[in-house]
Scaffold this active site. Structure first.
Site, short mmCIF file in Angstrom:
data_model
loop_
_atom_site.label_atom_id
_atom_site.label_comp_id
_atom_site.label_asym_id
_atom_site.label_seq_id
_atom_site.Cartn_x
_atom_site.Cartn_y
_atom_site.Cartn_z
N TYR A 1 0.84 -1.20 0.00
CA TYR A 1 0.00 0.00 0.00
C TYR A 1 0.87 1.25 0.00
CZ TYR A 1 -3.57 -3.39 1.46
OH TYR A 1 -4.40 -4.48 1.55
N HIS B 1 0.22 -12.25 1.44
CA HIS B 1 -0.52 -11.33 0.59
C HIS B 1 -0.50 -11.78 -0.88
CE1 HIS B 1 -1.31 -6.74 -0.22
NE2 HIS B 1 -2.37 -7.50 -0.44
#
Length: 340
Positions: free
Chosen positions: A64, A146
């Site tokens: 992010y 992830h």
């Protein structure tokens, strides 16, 4: 006092662990510049609005904003009681200096860092060490593998055992996997002892694919489910021409179905976004919902939606619609969530 409604504000156990999370969590991808840059001031104000509203679960990742979201979240928590917050981050992408990368994978106004997939044991250790350094935190409560869509062997053979060892040593309280598909998450639940999964976009009013196998298996094995992407990247928040679905322009078929859902909700006096946010929490396997925000106003809007009372007749209609529409009940293996 929390601004969240009773059902949304309460903390519940995460799987079989001692970690408890608020039913509504804040996703920090927008604070890392997803789709558009966010200033330091606005990011801090957004985090403060979430805290003041009673949100105590914060989800972040190196992906992010190429580390920007982790830095901003950590800086914010410096002035808050750390024991009150539950923080999750992720492993699977390593960051290295590179050329101008603003705009890569949808993030803008970010550091010049290149993301490299790495699900090795060494990669997990390096990723966590760098996340701790960026955030300034002394530990993370939950760590997720992830998006290992194309890396099953390394993820299950190296990343998971590395996290399991850290959990056994008490360095991490809970571990899991986060993806935007349910098939591989189901394999992780069946073949490992993950504490939770985070499924993005696959258990929503539009796409209920996770209900086929993943959610029943998680319920049977005591694995918590965290649901992200409840708005399917926008179309369920505001179904209009130009809206996005899974981070791409929504097709006419998707837009038409979203508008049908909006009209159904409107007939009961409920905003579509409120029904979309609360829908996953009705399933007994679902522990919480993670919703992103880039401004204090968006936080407060999400909080208001989380506090909405939805009449049972509306849920009955939406459940019937889901059964007869047949829309989005299956997803092909390998569909990737680039920004979740």
């Amino acid at each position: 006092m929390s601004a969240l409604g009773t059902s949304a504000a309460g903390c519940v156990p995460l799987g079989r662990t001692e970690v408890t999370v608020s039913r509504i969590g804040l996703g920090t991808a927008p604070l890392g510049g997803l789709f558009a840059p966010v200033s330091e001031y606005e990011a801090a104000a957004t985090l403060a609005a979430a805290w003041d509203a009673g949100i105590r679960f914060f989800d972040t990742a190196p992906h992010y904003g190429a580390g920007l979201a982790e830095r901003r979240l950590g800086a914010f928590l410096t002035d808050r009681p750390r024991a009150e917050a539950v923080v999750s981050t992720k492993v699977g992408r390593l960051l290295d200096p590179g050329p101008d990368t603003s705009g890569d994978e949808g993030f803008f106004g970010v550091p010049d860092m290149i993301r490299t997939p790495d699900y090795s044991s060494a990669g997990v250790r390096r990723s966590l060490a760098e996340s701790l350094e960026r955030s300034g935190l002394d530990a993370f409560d939950l760590v997720l593998i992830h998006d290992p869509d194309d890396h099953w062997e390394q993820a299950v053979g190296q990343a998971f055992p590395a996290l399991a060892r850290l959990r056994d040593e008490g360095m991490i309280k809970a571990i899991g996997v986060g993806m935007n598909q349910s098939e591989m998450l189901t394999r992780f639940v069946a073949e490992t002892d993950v504490d939770c999964v985070m499924v993005a976009g696959r258990y929503s009013l539009l796409d209920r694919g996770a209900a086929d196998e993943l959610l029943p298996l998680c319920l049977a094995r005591g694995v918590s489910v965290l649901v992200a992407g409840v708005f399917n990247s926008g179309v369920l928040a505001d179904p209009r021409p130009g809206a996005t679905y899974d981070n791409a322009p929504a097709s006419q078929a998707v837009l038409r179905r979203a508008m049908e859902l909006a009209e159904c909700c409107r007939s009961h006096g409920v905003p579509l976004a409120a029904a979309a946010l609360l829908f996953p929490l009705r399933h007994p396997a679902v522990t919480g919902v993670v919703v992103g925000a880039r401004t204090p106003a968006e936080v407060m809007e999400n909080v208001a939606h989380a506090s909405t009372t939805v009449p049972e007749p509306l849920w009955d209609e939406l459940d019937t619609w889901g059964r007869v529409s047949g829309f989005g009940t299956r997803r092909r293996h390998g569909a990737k969530r680039r920004n979740g």
